[in-house]
Write a protein that holds these residues in place. Sequence first.
Motif, PDB file in Angstrom:
ATOM      1  N   GLN A   5      72.370  -0.949  -1.100  1.00 15.07           N
ATOM      2  CA  GLN A   5      72.905   0.277  -1.678  1.00 15.07           C
ATOM      3  C   GLN A   5      74.424   0.261  -1.517  1.00 15.07           C
ATOM      4  OE1 GLN A   5      71.185   2.766  -3.315  1.00 15.07           O
ATOM      5  NE2 GLN A   5      69.510   1.277  -3.169  1.00 15.07           N
ATOM      6  N   PRO A   6      75.160   0.755  -2.510  1.00 12.53           N
ATOM      7  CA  PRO A   6      76.619   0.817  -2.348  1.00 12.53           C
ATOM      8  C   PRO A   6      76.999   1.685  -1.146  1.00 12.53           C
ATOM      9  CG  PRO A   6      75.985   1.251  -4.627  1.00 12.53           C
ATOM     10  CD  PRO A   6      74.722   1.272  -3.811  1.00 12.53           C
ATOM     11  N   LEU A   7      78.030   1.272  -0.449  1.00 10.66           N
ATOM     12  CA  LEU A   7      78.571   2.097   0.624  1.00 10.66           C
ATOM     13  C   LEU A   7      79.407   3.222   0.029  1.00 10.66           C
ATOM     14  CD1 LEU A   7      78.771   2.208   3.766  1.00 10.66           C
ATOM     15  CD2 LEU A   7      80.917   0.934   3.543  1.00 10.66           C
ATOM     16  N   LEU A   8      80.156   2.885  -1.012  1.00 10.24           N
ATOM     17  CA  LEU A   8      81.057   3.842  -1.661  1.00 10.24           C
ATOM     18  C   LEU A   8      80.875   3.721  -3.176  1.00 10.24           C
ATOM     19  CD1 LEU A   8      83.464   5.769  -0.703  1.00 10.24           C
ATOM     20  CD2 LEU A   8      84.969   3.954  -1.553  1.00 10.24           C
ATOM     21  N   THR A   9      80.653   4.844  -3.837  1.00 11.75           N
ATOM     22  CA  THR A   9      80.534   4.870  -5.297  1.00 11.75           C
ATOM     23  C   THR A   9      81.548   5.868  -5.844  1.00 11.75           C
ATOM     24  OG1 THR A   9      78.162   4.396  -5.143  1.00 11.75           O
ATOM     25  CG2 THR A   9      78.990   5.220  -7.248  1.00 11.75           C
ATOM     26  N   VAL A  10      82.335   5.424  -6.795  1.00  7.94           N
ATOM     27  CA  VAL A  10      83.402   6.251  -7.370  1.00  7.94           C
ATOM     28  C   VAL A  10      83.108   6.408  -8.860  1.00  7.94           C
ATOM     29  CG1 VAL A  10      85.887   6.432  -7.787  1.00  7.94           C
ATOM     30  CG2 VAL A  10      85.040   5.382  -5.671  1.00  7.94           C
ATOM     31  N   ASN A  11      83.057   7.673  -9.312  1.00  5.88           N
ATOM     32  CA  ASN A  11      82.717   7.963 -10.701  1.00  5.88           C
ATOM     33  C   ASN A  11      83.811   8.785 -11.377  1.00  5.88           C
ATOM     34  OD1 ASN A  11      80.092   6.732 -10.621  1.00  5.88           O
ATOM     35  ND2 ASN A  11      79.335   8.524  -9.506  1.00  5.88           N
ATOM     36  N   GLN A  12      84.475   8.186 -12.348  1.00  2.00           N
ATOM     37  CA  GLN A  12      85.438   8.864 -13.219  1.00  2.00           C
ATOM     38  C   GLN A  12      86.444   9.712 -12.427  1.00  2.00           C
ATOM     39  OE1 GLN A  12      82.497  10.721 -15.923  1.00  2.00           O
ATOM     40  NE2 GLN A  12      83.314   9.354 -17.502  1.00  2.00           N
ATOM     41  N   LEU A  13      86.981   9.134 -11.384  1.00  2.00           N
ATOM     42  CA  LEU A  13      87.911   9.851 -10.512  1.00  2.00           C
ATOM     43  C   LEU A  13      89.268   9.990 -11.194  1.00  2.00           C
ATOM     44  CD1 LEU A  13      87.431  10.941  -7.637  1.00  2.00           C
ATOM     45  CD2 LEU A  13      88.737   8.994  -6.778  1.00  2.00           C
ATOM     46  N   SER A  27      86.328   4.199 -11.846  1.00  2.00           N
ATOM     47  CA  SER A  27      84.932   4.088 -11.403  1.00  2.00           C
ATOM     48  C   SER A  27      84.690   2.693 -10.828  1.00  2.00           C
ATOM     49  CB  SER A  27      83.961   4.321 -12.572  1.00  2.00           C
ATOM     50  OG  SER A  27      84.110   5.616 -13.128  1.00  2.00           O
ATOM     51  N   PHE A  28      83.964   2.627  -9.728  1.00  2.00           N
ATOM     52  CA  PHE A  28      83.541   1.345  -9.152  1.00  2.00           C
ATOM     53  C   PHE A  28      82.543   1.620  -8.033  1.00  2.00           C
ATOM     54  CE2 PHE A  28      87.239   2.540  -6.581  1.00  2.00           C
ATOM     55  CZ  PHE A  28      86.795   2.330  -5.286  1.00  2.00           C
ATOM     56  N   PRO A  59      90.716  14.985  -5.481  1.00  3.38           N
ATOM     57  CA  PRO A  59      90.919  14.673  -6.891  1.00  3.38           C
ATOM     58  C   PRO A  59      90.695  15.898  -7.771  1.00  3.38           C
ATOM     59  CG  PRO A  59      88.769  13.907  -6.195  1.00  3.38           C
ATOM     60  CD  PRO A  59      89.462  14.420  -4.958  1.00  3.38           C
ATOM     61  N   GLN A  60      91.239  15.842  -8.984  1.00  2.00           N
ATOM     62  CA  GLN A  60      91.061  16.943  -9.919  1.00  2.00           C
ATOM     63  C   GLN A  60      89.697  16.897 -10.596  1.00  2.00           C
ATOM     64  OE1 GLN A  60      94.540  15.938 -12.129  1.00  2.00           O
ATOM     65  NE2 GLN A  60      95.869  17.354 -11.025  1.00  2.00           N
ATOM     66  N   GLN A  61      89.154  15.700 -10.759  1.00  2.00           N
ATOM     67  CA  GLN A  61      87.810  15.577 -11.298  1.00  2.00           C
ATOM     68  C   GLN A  61      87.207  14.239 -10.874  1.00  2.00           C
ATOM     69  OE1 GLN A  61      88.896  15.781 -15.587  1.00  2.00           O
ATOM     70  NE2 GLN A  61      87.819  13.826 -15.783  1.00  2.00           N
ATOM     71  N   GLY A  62      85.895  14.125 -11.076  1.00  2.00           N
ATOM     72  CA  GLY A  62      85.191  12.927 -10.649  1.00  2.00           C
ATOM     73  C   GLY A  62      84.609  13.099  -9.259  1.00  2.00           C
ATOM     74  N   GLU A  63      83.989  12.042  -8.758  1.00  2.00           N
ATOM     75  CA  GLU A  63      83.348  12.142  -7.453  1.00  2.00           C
ATOM     76  C   GLU A  63      83.482  10.835  -6.679  1.00  2.00           C
ATOM     77  OE1 GLU A  63      79.254  13.070  -8.150  1.00  2.00           O
ATOM     78  OE2 GLU A  63      78.833  11.164  -9.160  1.00  2.00           O
ATOM     79  N   VAL A  64      83.489  10.988  -5.359  1.00  2.00           N
ATOM     80  CA  VAL A  64      83.464   9.867  -4.425  1.00  2.00           C
ATOM     81  C   VAL A  64      82.210  10.041  -3.579  1.00  2.00           C
ATOM     82  CG1 VAL A  64      84.662   8.639  -2.577  1.00  2.00           C
ATOM     83  CG2 VAL A  64      85.991   9.795  -4.357  1.00  2.00           C
ATOM     84  N   ILE A  65      81.280   9.103  -3.687  1.00  2.00           N
ATOM     85  CA  ILE A  65      80.020   9.183  -2.956  1.00  2.00           C
ATOM     86  C   ILE A  65      80.063   8.159  -1.829  1.00  2.00           C
ATOM     87  CG2 ILE A  65      77.511   9.050  -3.099  1.00  2.00           C
ATOM     88  CD1 ILE A  65      78.725  11.265  -4.800  1.00  2.00           C
ATOM     89  N   GLN A  69      76.437  10.607  -0.102  1.00  2.00           N
ATOM     90  CA  GLN A  69      76.908  11.979   0.056  1.00  2.00           C
ATOM     91  C   GLN A  69      78.249  12.167  -0.647  1.00  2.00           C
ATOM     92  OE1 GLN A  69      77.377  13.240   4.167  1.00  2.00           O
ATOM     93  NE2 GLN A  69      76.596  15.265   3.656  1.00  2.00           N
ATOM     94  N   ASP A  70      78.377  13.255  -1.394  1.00  2.00           N
ATOM     95  CA  ASP A  70      79.619  13.563  -2.106  1.00  2.00           C
ATOM     96  C   ASP A  70      80.714  13.878  -1.085  1.00  2.00           C
ATOM     97  OD1 ASP A  70      81.709  14.478  -3.654  1.00  2.00           O
ATOM     98  OD2 ASP A  70      80.526  15.932  -4.773  1.00  2.00           O
ATOM     99  N   LEU A  71      81.750  13.053  -1.054  1.00  2.00           N
ATOM    100  CA  LEU A  71      82.807  13.201  -0.062  1.00  2.00           C
ATOM    101  C   LEU A  71      83.475  14.562  -0.142  1.00  2.00           C
ATOM    102  CD1 LEU A  71      84.641  11.909   2.106  1.00  2.00           C
ATOM    103  CD2 LEU A  71      86.032  10.988   0.251  1.00  2.00           C
TER     104      LEU A  71
END
Length: 253
Positions: A5-13, A27-28, A59-65, A69-71
């Motif tokens: 499983q990814p340790l860190l997932t970044v979506n459209q930050l 994203s990565f 950030p203004q938008q996007g997510e860091v998981i 868990q959403d950071l």
Amino acid sequence: MIMQQPLLTVNQLTHLYAPGKGFRDVSFALYPGEVLGIVGESGSGKTTLLKALSARLAPQQGEVIYRGQDLYGISESDRRRLLRTEWGVVHQYPMDGLRPQVSAGGNIGERLMAIGERHYGQIRSKAGRWLQDVEIPLSRLDDLPGTFSGGMQQRLQIARNLVTHPQLVFMDEPTGGLDVSVQARLLDLVRGLVRDLNLALVIVTHDLGVARLLAHRLLVMQQGEVVESGLTDRVLDDPHHPYTQLLVSSVLS
């Protein structure tokens, strides 16, 4: 990595603080034991992105998981706890990450106390071992960081961050301002620690030589956008985007 499983997932930050300043739609995914390099010229948004990834800039938008868990969905105190325990942040200017009025051993010991260690003798012993691990003489244990050379300060900052065996470390231009021989020793140290501790590492650098030596994958940033990404050797040996081609050619010329 496919089975992990990814340790860190970044979506459209995205975080833009002025026209053309900041970053957008990044994203990565980052896996345990993987080193991700973020490269680009000054002003490309690398450091701002690193601050958002490491819970120091919302950030203004996007997510860091992080670990599912959403950071930015957790409390500020929980984010600070992550920075003290499971994460490490290594600054370009080492004194930004050290307590100047606290001894070298005390700087390392503070991190151990943050994870609950209280036995003075054990804390001092671990601090001494880590100083030796980063090639600082044990005799400097009680010296203040300001009495160290720039290279020693950076190694002390690394020891302070890694003594708790974090899951994830963020580094911002860790070799900036160091001479070539000191850079080489520092990079060898970081490579060994990544291997031995199975660290996940995000490193921001303008130096493609540093990126090639440390990173498994690269993100290439230009004016706040990721213009190219992929395995490090592929990106540097066969760049597809004109900006990446210009970066690589400027190093080779």
